[in-house]
Design an enzyme around this catalytic site. Structure first.
Site, PDB file in Angstrom:
ATOM      1  N   ASP A 253       0.854  -1.178   0.000  1.00 46.17           N
ATOM      2  CA  ASP A 253       0.000   0.000   0.000  1.00 46.17           C
ATOM      3  C   ASP A 253       0.893   1.232   0.000  1.00 46.17           C
ATOM      4  OD1 ASP A 253      -2.266   1.642   0.109  1.00 46.17           O
ATOM      5  OD2 ASP A 253      -2.298   1.665   2.284  1.00 46.17           O
ATOM      6  N   SER A 254       0.266   2.364  -0.246  1.00 50.27           N
ATOM      7  CA  SER A 254       0.995   3.635  -0.270  1.00 50.27           C
ATOM      8  C   SER A 254       1.173   4.165   1.144  1.00 50.27           C
ATOM      9  CB  SER A 254       0.204   4.662  -1.089  1.00 50.27           C
ATOM     10  OG  SER A 254      -1.065   4.887  -0.488  1.00 50.27           O
TER      11      SER A 254
ATOM     12  N   CYS B 274      -4.595  -1.227  -1.732  1.00 53.42           N
ATOM     13  CA  CYS B 274      -4.714   0.208  -1.991  1.00 53.42           C
ATOM     14  C   CYS B 274      -5.754   0.389  -3.085  1.00 53.42           C
ATOM     15  CB  CYS B 274      -3.363   0.762  -2.443  1.00 53.42           C
ATOM     16  SG  CYS B 274      -3.381   2.483  -3.000  1.00 53.42           S
TER      17      CYS B 274
ATOM     18  N   GLU C 264      -1.163   9.072   8.184  1.00 52.73           N
ATOM     19  CA  GLU C 264       0.262   8.748   8.097  1.00 52.73           C
ATOM     20  C   GLU C 264       1.065   9.514   9.153  1.00 52.73           C
ATOM     21  OE1 GLU C 264       2.009   6.642   6.096  1.00 52.73           O
ATOM     22  OE2 GLU C 264       0.225   5.874   5.108  1.00 52.73           O
TER      23      GLU C 264
ATOM     24  N   CYS D 104     -10.811   3.839   0.514  1.00 51.01           N
ATOM     25  CA  CYS D 104      -9.364   3.933   0.721  1.00 51.01           C
ATOM     26  C   CYS D 104      -9.020   3.052   1.907  1.00 51.01           C
ATOM     27  CB  CYS D 104      -8.950   5.383   0.988  1.00 51.01           C
ATOM     28  SG  CYS D 104      -7.202   5.594   1.434  1.00 51.01           S
TER      29      CYS D 104
ATOM     30  N   HIS E 144      -6.842   3.292   4.049  1.00 46.55           N
ATOM     31  CA  HIS E 144      -6.514   4.044   5.258  1.00 46.55           C
ATOM     32  C   HIS E 144      -7.754   4.334   6.104  1.00 46.55           C
ATOM     33  CE1 HIS E 144      -2.715   4.882   3.176  1.00 46.55           C
ATOM     34  NE2 HIS E 144      -2.239   5.415   4.279  1.00 46.55           N
TER      35      HIS E 144
END
Length: 263
Positions: free
Chosen positions: A11-12, A74, A152, A184, A186
């Site tokens: 994932d990013s 992602c 993040e 997403c 996240h």
């Protein structure tokens, strides 16, 4: 390919650990490798070509590490790169995209919200999926700008995060949504705050459990399920600070064999 080879996940950044958690829960005997491409996060504001090149780079690394299957944890990378990855590499891929179908089928108010990144909402795959299930619905699509960066940065309970989320959700509430699709990986980490903002009748949908079950099905179909029935080992790699990655996983993936490494 050895059946005890790991499942690769990328994932990013740290968001895909919400998917990793579900995979570990569903497949406790499997070994995993997770790549947190924190240095290049967020993918959602990048061009399609940049996202594709990052996805290829992460895939090549996971294959070098011996992955027997790769989960693209992602939404943005899935919607922009999954077709190319499947056509390029000879191993199974599991993608993740917004769970529009279950929301559309279950909606009683015929109004649903989708909170996602720009990269996901503007992708061809998202457009195809949306057109299949939402032609008779009122769909409120909102780009969650700034949310990935706050997650993040470890801001899961800040006033700034709450205010930003509220600004994205209030237009959806005003249009009487009864389902919110998190687009997403996240965003599941935001569910406690989202629940504070949304009315009680709104159902929140993310893709974590569905991705884990699909991973299990594809491993079984390809005779790749680990035959060594002991607790799996999990290696989490980061190309930047591992502080947030460590904090999130220590709270959600407890009592497991986890090691943190750089790449």
């Amino acid at each position: 390919m050895q059946t005890n080879n790991p499942i690769g996940v990328f994932d990013s950044g740290v968001g895909g650990t919400s998917i990793l958690k579900e995979i570990i829960h569903a497949l406790p005997a499997e070994n995993t490798i997770y790549l947190a491409d924190i240095k290049n996060a967020p993918y959602g504001e990048r061009t399609s070509e940049e996202i594709l090149q990052l996805a290829i780079k992460n895939t090549a690394r996971l294959i070098d590490y011996g992955s027997k299957l790769i989960v693209v944890a992602c939404n943005t990378a899935t919607t922009n790169a999954i077709d190319t990855l499947r056509n390029t590499y000879d191993i199974p891929f599991i993608g993740i995209e917004p769970a529009i179908k279950p929301a559309a089928l279950a909606s009683r108010t015929k109004s649903i919200g989708i909170l996602a990144t720009k990269g996901t909402l503007s992708s061809a795959l998202f457009a195809r999926t949306s057109s299949l299930y939402t032609s008779k619905l009122n769909v409120i699509e909102v780009i969650g700008r700034g949310l990935v960066e706050l997650i993040e940065g470890g801001e899961l309970k800040s006033d700034r995060l709450f205010e930003l989320l509220a600004s994205y959700l209030k237009p959806m509430i005003a249009q009487n949504i009864d389902h919110l699709v998190l687009g997403c990986s996240h965003y599941p980490y935001l569910i406690p705050i989202i629940e504070e903002i949304l009315p009680k009748n709104v159902t929140i949908i993310d893709s974590g459990q569905a991705v884990a079950l699909q991973t299990k099905r594809i491993l079984d179909k390809n005779n790749l399920l680990n035959q060594i029935q002991v607790e799996g080992e999990h290696k989490l790699y980061s190309n930047a600070s591992i502080e947030v990655l460590t904090k999130l996983t220590s709270e959600t993936i407890k009592n497991k064999k986890i090691s943190y490494l750089d790449f």
